[in-house]
Design a protein around this motif. Structure first.
Motif, short mmCIF file in Angstrom:
data_model
loop_
_atom_site.label_atom_id
_atom_site.label_comp_id
_atom_site.label_asym_id
_atom_site.label_seq_id
_atom_site.Cartn_x
_atom_site.Cartn_y
_atom_site.Cartn_z
N THR A 2 0.84 -1.19 0.00
CA THR A 2 0.00 0.00 0.00
C THR A 2 0.88 1.24 0.00
OG1 THR A 2 -1.73 -1.14 1.21
CG2 THR A 2 -1.80 1.26 1.21
N ARG A 3 0.63 2.11 -0.92
CA ARG A 3 1.49 3.28 -1.08
C ARG A 3 0.84 4.55 -0.56
NH1 ARG A 3 4.50 2.56 -6.99
NH2 ARG A 3 6.20 1.28 -6.18
N THR A 4 1.70 5.51 -0.18
CA THR A 4 1.25 6.84 0.23
C THR A 4 1.52 7.81 -0.91
OG1 THR A 4 1.68 6.42 2.57
CG2 THR A 4 1.58 8.73 1.86
N LEU A 5 0.52 8.59 -1.25
CA LEU A 5 0.65 9.58 -2.32
C LEU A 5 0.94 10.93 -1.69
CD1 LEU A 5 0.35 9.67 -5.43
CD2 LEU A 5 -2.00 10.45 -5.07
N HIS A 6 2.05 11.55 -2.07
CA HIS A 6 2.46 12.86 -1.57
C HIS A 6 2.17 13.90 -2.66
CE1 HIS A 6 4.81 11.20 1.91
NE2 HIS A 6 4.82 10.14 1.10
N LEU A 7 1.18 14.74 -2.45
CA LEU A 7 0.77 15.71 -3.45
C LEU A 7 1.61 16.98 -3.34
CD1 LEU A 7 -1.30 16.59 -5.66
CD2 LEU A 7 -2.71 17.49 -3.79
N VAL A 8 2.13 17.44 -4.47
CA VAL A 8 2.86 18.71 -4.55
C VAL A 8 2.15 19.59 -5.57
CG1 VAL A 8 5.03 19.85 -5.17
CG2 VAL A 8 5.07 17.69 -3.89
N MET A 9 1.64 20.72 -5.10
CA MET A 9 0.94 21.65 -5.97
C MET A 9 1.95 22.54 -6.72
SD MET A 9 -2.19 20.84 -5.56
CE MET A 9 -3.01 22.21 -6.37
N PRO A 10 1.51 23.24 -7.79
CA PRO A 10 2.43 24.06 -8.58
C PRO A 10 3.13 25.16 -7.81
CG PRO A 10 0.42 23.65 -9.81
CD PRO A 10 0.18 23.14 -8.43
N ASP A 11 2.55 25.61 -6.68
CA ASP A 11 3.20 26.66 -5.90
C ASP A 11 3.84 26.10 -4.63
OD1 ASP A 11 0.81 25.99 -4.70
OD2 ASP A 11 0.28 28.03 -4.12
#
Length: 513
Positions: A2-11
């Protein structure tokens, strides 16, 4: 696994980002995505789009080189869903993710998107504070609690104390006063020019982005080339060093000045890099403070610059999150007039407005006095639609993101929040513009005239604005002298000014102003 998704926004292009804090290469995946929805929610300047996409792609490459597993979605990818929620959903399904880690985004709407992730996809969402800012949302709320007025000056003093910037051991501010505004309002001297700025070498990534933006966003506002932006942290650090060494010493004296043909003067050009995360606020403030202590820049310049970052920027973010979502619906002056076409074309005989719009078109930039006292001031006086004006500012400037753009435009420039941000409306006539710029010398309108075919439109609009809103402003402690001046006019002159203002507003509609 099971993986963790790390979201990085454009700013959020910082390795210190809270969403990356506990990244585990054994099970973590970083998601960065270019989406058409965010690129077209307003017609963003071509340079702004190129800056963002190039910076995002370089940041993804940087993370990959350091062992991060990056899922990067380019705009041209065939399966791109076109929006952030869709890309999160695609990643969750492809990776078997059960957890999303994100840093607080820069808009209230994106908070709702992350809530939808939890509701629609049934996965855990770990939403973290953005540690790149120097005050948390909770700290600002605690400061604001119980206050009748939320004035930046007093918040700024608390931030100076908290971070011990330009403070002495006895707890007093360096130089004995908290700000040097009175020393930072010099009009431009004859022949004033700005130092040469950096133009960064364009990598293959940047060249590809420029070609893509040129092809896919041809109808958007602004000129794409030449393109001088930094798009990596090392390049942004070069911009910081160049500003400190060559520009900062004169920033204080001339930060309110405007000069024809000089889009930058002594402003830093660092806001875009700061707002996307390539630079961090504390390192900028420390660099400026060190320049003062080393005798390389005067205190009035250093304090004025630090106040913009440590004070104003943090305060504006606090206002946004403290008062949203209702803040964005405010329109205290009931301003509804449609945005004139010349905000996009620059085709107006008002030289100062044309100059500011042309700077904006060419560079995705104009400095803060042009934004506040030219395009913002005109929008205030003419009663332009507050939502249309906000959308324009959000679209045309490379440093504009909703959390910083909305309070600056709605609150500071348009007084649309009824005085939360500004203690009085920042309304000014052509006389102010003539004093702080040299554009009036080439304008067909005369800043000394209020009535007549050659009269500066700002003059009649200024008095008409004050007259229309007298019931709101006459009790403002900073405005009695203004109304005293209006009351000295004869009834006949007052009526002539109203009629002159009506002509100017009609000329907007006819496209002849």
């Amino acid at each position: 696994m099971t993986r963790t998704l790390h979201l990085v926004m454009p700013d959020q292009l910082s390795q210190s980002l809270s969403a990356l804090r506990d990244y585990d290469p054994a099970e973590g995946v970083v998601l960065i995505c270019e989406t058409m929805a965010e690129a077209t929610n307003v017609p963003h300047h071509k340079k702004k789009l190129a800056f963002l996409f190039a910076s995002m792609r370089h940041f993804a490459e940087e993370l990959t080189s350091q062992g991060f597993h990056v899922r990067y979605v380019q705009l041209e990818d065939a399966d791109n869903s076109g929006n952030v929620l869709g890309e999160i959903e695609r990643a969750v399904r492809a990776l078997g993710t059960s957890r999303l880690v994100a840093t607080r985004p820069g808009s209230y709407e994106m908070i709702n998107v992350l809530k939808a992730v939890r509701a629609d996809l049934g996965i855990a969402v770990d939403l973290r504070e953005d540690g790149r800012f120097l005050s948390t949302i909770r700290e600002f709320a605690a400061w604001a609690e119980g206050k009748k007025q939320l004035r930046m000056e007093f918040f700024y003093r608390e931030m100076r104390k908290k971070h011990q910037i330009l403070m002495e051991q006895d707890g007093k501010p360096t130089g004995g006063v908290w700000n040097f505004d009175k020393e930072n309002r010099k009009p431009p001297k004859k022949g004033l020019t700005s130092p040469k700025r950096i133009s960064h070498r364009k990598s293959a990534i940047t060249q590809a982005v420029l070609d893509m933006v040129e092809a896919r966003f041809a109808g958007h506002f602004g000129k794409l080339r030449p393109f001088h932006f930094a798009v990596t942290r090392p390049q942004a650090l070069l911009e910081l060093d160049h500003f400190i060494d060559h520009v900062l010493p004169d920033f204080g004296d001339y930060q309110d000045a405007m000069v024809v043909g000089e889009p930058y003067l002594f402003h830093s050009l660092l806001a875009s890099y700061l707002n996307v995360g390539l630079l961090l606020p504390l390192e900028i403030c420390r660099a400026a403070e060190e320049a003062y202590h080393q005798g390389r820049a005067p205190l009035n310049a250093v304090e004025g610059f630090i106040r913009q970052i440590l004070g104003w920027r943090e305060y504006i973010r606090g206002i946004y999150w403290h008062l949203m979502p209702h803040y964005g619906q405010r329109n205290s002056l009931q301003a509804e007039r449609p945005l004139p076409a010349f905000y996009w074309t620059g085709k107006t005989e008002m030289a100062c407005v044309a100059e500011a719009v042309h700077h904006t078109c060419d560079h995705a930039y104009s400095h803060h006095i042009q934004r506040l006292m030219i395009t913002g001031n005109f929008a205030l006086l003419a009663g332009l639609n507050v939502k249309e004006v906000q959308d324009w500012y959000l679209a045309v400037y490379s440093d504009a993101f909703e959390w910083v753009e909305m309070p600056n435009t709605l609150g500071m420039a348009l007084f649309g929040d009824g005085g939360i941000v500004a203690s009085k409306p920042y309304a000014a006539s052509g006389k102010y513009i003539n004093r702080m710029s040299n554009s009036c010398s080439t304008c067909r309108y005369d800043p000394a005239e209020t009535i007549g075919d050659c009269a500066c439109p700002f003059n009649a609009l200024y008095w008409d604005f004050l007259d229309r809103h007298r019931n709101l402003f006459q009790s403002n402690q900073r405005m009695p002298y203004v109304y005293a001046a209006w009351d000295k006019f004869t009834p006949e002159r007052q009526q002539a000014i109203r009629e002159q203002a009506a002509k100017a507003l009609n000329a907007i509609n006819e496209g002849t102003l």
